[in-house]
Scaffold this active site. Structure first.
Site, mmCIF file in Angstrom:
data_model
loop_
_atom_site.group_PDB
_atom_site.id
_atom_site.type_symbol
_atom_site.label_atom_id
_atom_site.label_comp_id
_atom_site.label_asym_id
_atom_site.label_seq_id
_atom_site.Cartn_x
_atom_site.Cartn_y
_atom_site.Cartn_z
ATOM 1 N N HIS A 122 39.767 34.754 42.759
ATOM 2 C CA HIS A 122 38.624 33.870 42.531
ATOM 3 C C HIS A 122 37.487 34.224 43.483
ATOM 4 O O HIS A 122 37.674 34.988 44.436
ATOM 5 C CB HIS A 122 39.029 32.404 42.709
ATOM 6 N N CYS A 170 45.308 34.069 48.637
ATOM 7 C CA CYS A 170 44.566 34.433 47.427
ATOM 8 C C CYS A 170 43.709 35.680 47.654
ATOM 9 O O CYS A 170 43.459 36.081 48.782
ATOM 10 C CB CYS A 170 43.677 33.276 46.980
#
Lengths: 281, 296
Positions: B257, B273
């Site tokens: 993301h 992440c």
């Protein structure tokens, strides 16, 4: 302020909190085919299914809070032919201070993240990330249909059913208060349904059954850009009653669900779907 | 889409993402037909007993699946990012990097909820739903045996895999030429198509105490995020943090993301992440679900 008044206020706030259109939604329990809603309640406090979608479309409500009864950051509902889906993010039901119920201070039911209900061509499922009842985390390892989750302290007071399935309706969390509580005796029988989806099963797509239905294909195969509407449904019963082999692809509108390869056999580019998942940031 | 018919079934072995380029080239010619094999909905299989006995005709290379009733299927845990499938066989080649050279290969979409087995003809231990977080389920194939496909699963533990009986009645099949490679040490992410780089960007990865897990994983969904606001679209992967059992209410899923500022670029400061620039995300969102992400 008595509990009775609190409840009445809750209902009042609710009316203000609901978006336009919700008042046109049917009463809880009157959900029709191919429809979904995020929350509904029936009893002392009535909440029309909100957001509510029937037939085709999607609705979303952000930051709903029904004082004294329930809150959630996002509620969404989606429906299309033979499909319905609803999800609710960061749910809190009866967030404490309900007299007479042991465990005051903790919500009756709380869920971090998103819980959802899906009805896909008659296939029913619920997804619950994490759920707590009166502060006690309920293990969600294998969410079998109609799983009950009631701590000992609530036995006889409330019934909580997870992944509630009945005919063609699935409700992620269904709560029923079995008896009144001090100061709120009329609340007995109150029900609260969270994330519910109802759908129909589509017509046979010409691809299931015993395989003797002509070309065994989905018709002309020109629906590569989208979903064939009812293709993932009820094959497996082997009744082979479709015989004509016409490969009916539902409405054939190709809604771009991204579950079909394209004409070259290449996997499709996905369409981002509204949703929520807390990843590791 | 072309698929084999029942009459035309001919078992084939060989790899997919984990196989040699030569094998894979040959495989691709046949891969379109992988799904086309024998039929029978998984929960209405007619076999003798529960042992999933091999068929004599194929010498045990193409065993029939163990019968699973609808009720039994309902009781199996779902293979989703929220689940921990301790019984799942682990990807035998987690460190394989052939996808970046050849592409992901075949990806499958279950057209109905499918039982997932420990091995061809083995016991079922999970079920694969048709959707993952509202996106259609697409899983990469990492191995084949007759009518069986070994697939990566989106659940814990990392590298979880399983076998499904892939037939023209149960799966939709697609070819995927793309792959993503994440070089943790260099803080780079590249997208390749048939082994040719089509983009490379500087990224951010997990900090030392919460590293981005190594190994091959895949993109499980494309989420237009409705709650968190740090990225308009989140691409969750099949891998999970080894140090965060849960994170922010989620199951510790590793995702790709953007981030509100550029503080991540070239840094190891996330909780696992993969943070990318908007420019990179704009390209990543075009990749088919099931695209393999190799984290090295």
């Amino acid at each position: 302020m008595s509990k009775k008044k609190t409840a009445a206020l809750g209902a009042g706030v609710l009316s203000a909190a609901l978006v336009g259109g919700a008042l046109l939604a049917p009463a809880a329990g009157a959900q029709t085919e191919d429809s979904a809603f995020g929350i509904a309640a029936d009893g002392l406090i009535d909440i029309a299914p909100t957001p509510y979608v029937e037939g085709e479309g999607s609705e979303e409500v952000v930051g709903t809070n029904v004082a004294g009864l329930a809150g959630a950051t996002v509620l969404s509902a989606e429906a299309s032919s033979n499909y319905a889906y609803a999800d609710v993010a960061n749910l809190s039901v009866l967030p404490g201070d309900i007299g007479g119920i042991p465990g005051i201070g903790e919500p009756l039911v709380a869920a971090e993240g998103t819980l959802s209900a899906t009805c896909d061509n008659g296939d029913l499922s619920s997804q619950i990330t994490e759920l707590s009842v009166l502060g006690n985390t309920i293990p969600i390892d294998n969410l079998a249909p109609n799983t009950t989750a009631v701590p000992e302290a609530l036995e006889g007071v409330a019934q909580i059913t997870l992944n509630k399935q009945s005919e063609n309706t699935v409700t992620a969390v269904s709560i029923e208060l079995l008896q009144g509580v001090p100061g709120l005796s009329d609340i007995a029988g109150q029900t609260i349904d969270i994330a519910s989806a109802t759908c129909t099963e589509g017509d046979d797509d010409g691809d299931n059954g015993d395989g003797d239905n002509g070309d065994g294909d989905n018709g002309d195969g020109d629906n590569g850009n989208g979903d064939n509407g009812n293709g993932d449904g009820d094959n497996g019963n082997g009744d082979g009653d479709n015989g004509n082999g016409d490969g009916d692809n539902g409405d054939g509108d190709g809604d771009g669900d991204g579950d079909q390869a394209d004409d070259n056999g290449d996997a499709p580019a996905p369409t981002p779907q509204p949703g929520h998942l807390d990843v590791t940031g | 889409m072309e698929r084999r018919s029942d009459a035309d079934r001919s078992g084939f072995a060989g790899g997919n993402a984990g196989a040699s380029a030569e094998t894979r080239a040959a495989y691709r010619k046949r891969s379109r037909s992988l799904a086309a094999v024998a039929s029978a909905a998984v929960f209405a299989l007619v076999v003798t007993g529960c042992g999933g006995g091999d068929t004599a005709a194929d010498g045990g290379q193409n065993p029939e699946p163990v019968a699973v009733t609808e009720e039994q299927l309902a009781k199996l845990p779902e293979a989703t990012t929220y689940d921990d499938l301790e019984q799942a066989p682990i990807d035998p080649e987690m460190g394989d990097t052939s996808a970046s050279e050849n592409g992901t290969g075949t990806v499958l979409h279950p057209e109905q909820e499918l039982a997932v087995y420990k091995k061809p003809g083995g016991e079922p231990f999970a079920k694969l739903p048709v959707e993952q977080i509202s996106s259609p389920t697409w899983v990469p194939v990492i191995g084949e045996k007759g009518d069986w496909a070994q697939i990566l699963l989106p659940a814990r533990p990392n590298g979880a895999s399983g076998w499904i009986h892939a037939t023209d009645k149960t799966v939709e099949e697609g070819n995927n030429d793309f792959a993503v490679t994440v070089h943790r040490d260099d803080f780079t992410l590249e997208i390749t198509e048939k082994g040719e780089q089509i983009g490379e960007w500087t990224i951010g990865v997990g900090k030392d105490e919460h590293p981005t897990p190594k190994g091959r994983a895949y993109i499980i969904a494309s989420i237009e995020e409705q709650v968190n606001d740090y990225s308009p679209i989140v691409l969750p992967m099949s891998s999970h943090s080894e140090s965060h059992e849960t994170f922010g209410g989620g199951p510790g899923t590793v995702g790709i993301h953007t981030w509100p500022d550029n503080s991540f670029v070239g840094e190891a400061n996330s909780d696992g992440c993969i943070r990318v620039t908007q420019e990179a995300l704009d390209e990543l969102v075009k990749l088919p679900l099931g695209t393999i992400v190799e984290v090295v």
